[in-house]
Design a protein around this motif. Structure first.
Motif, PDB file in Angstrom:
ATOM      1  N   CYS A 156      -7.046   1.901   7.149  1.00 52.09           N
ATOM      2  CA  CYS A 156      -7.375   1.141   5.944  1.00 52.09           C
ATOM      3  C   CYS A 156      -8.859   1.361   5.660  1.00 52.09           C
ATOM      4  CB  CYS A 156      -7.076  -0.332   6.124  1.00 52.09           C
ATOM      5  SG  CYS A 156      -7.647  -1.374   4.760  1.00 52.09           S
TER       6      CYS A 156
ATOM      7  N   TRP B  34      -3.756  -6.983   9.173  1.00 53.64           N
ATOM      8  CA  TRP B  34      -2.594  -6.192   8.767  1.00 53.64           C
ATOM      9  C   TRP B  34      -1.404  -7.137   8.619  1.00 53.64           C
ATOM     10  CZ3 TRP B  34      -2.501  -1.188   7.283  1.00 53.64           C
ATOM     11  CH2 TRP B  34      -3.560  -0.363   7.652  1.00 53.64           C
TER      12      TRP B  34
ATOM     13  N   GLU C 264      -4.781   1.947   2.152  1.00 55.02           N
ATOM     14  CA  GLU C 264      -4.077   2.245   3.393  1.00 55.02           C
ATOM     15  C   GLU C 264      -3.543   3.670   3.384  1.00 55.02           C
ATOM     16  OE1 GLU C 264      -2.750  -2.053   2.268  1.00 55.02           O
ATOM     17  OE2 GLU C 264      -3.065  -0.132   1.272  1.00 55.02           O
TER      18      GLU C 264
ATOM     19  N   CYS D 109      -3.082  -3.865   4.449  1.00 52.71           N
ATOM     20  CA  CYS D 109      -4.288  -4.399   5.067  1.00 52.71           C
ATOM     21  C   CYS D 109      -4.922  -5.384   4.096  1.00 52.71           C
ATOM     22  CB  CYS D 109      -5.268  -3.301   5.474  1.00 52.71           C
ATOM     23  SG  CYS D 109      -6.140  -2.486   4.134  1.00 52.71           S
TER      24      CYS D 109
END
Length: 124
Positions: A22, A36, A6, A96
């Protein structure tokens, strides 16, 4: 092996915007759902948004609906989270995650690989 990295976090004032990215690598990165999540100090990790492998379906937590937008670029193996109208309560580490299937829901158990997280701090 799947790796998720990320980026894009930072310190902003309430009402401002940030875009998280990400970058995914490894097998099936572009054929899996992505999500997320976020975790604030002293709180459990919570769902924020998810997107199907094709990008055709999205899901949002009620707390971010209308303010956040999840998207993906499978050619770049990258998932984005555009965050607008940020509030102090959005402050958290954002992670993520790769879904176990082509479509994944809001449960942590729907995801099998996680990034290291990026800090988002929203000041009032």
């Amino acid at each position: 092996q799947v790796q998720l990295v990320e980026s894009g976090g930072g310190l902003v004032q309430a009402g401002e915007s940030l875009r998280l990215s990400c970058a995914a690598s490894g097998r099936t990165a572009s054929t899996s759902a992505m999500g997320w999540f976020r975790q604030a100090p002293g709180k459990e990790r919570e769902f924020v948004a998810a997107i199907a492998w094709s990008g055709g379906g999205t899901l949002y937590a009620d707390s971010v609906k209308g303010r956040f937008t999840i998207s993906r670029d499978n050619a770049k193996n990258t998932v984005y989270l555009q965050m607008n109208s940020l509030k102090p309560e959005d402050t958290a580490v954002y992670y993520c995650a790769r879904g176990k299937g082509r479509v994944s829901g809001p449960r942590l158990s729907d995801y099998d690989y996680w990034g290291q997280g990026t800090q988002v701090t929203v000041s009032s």
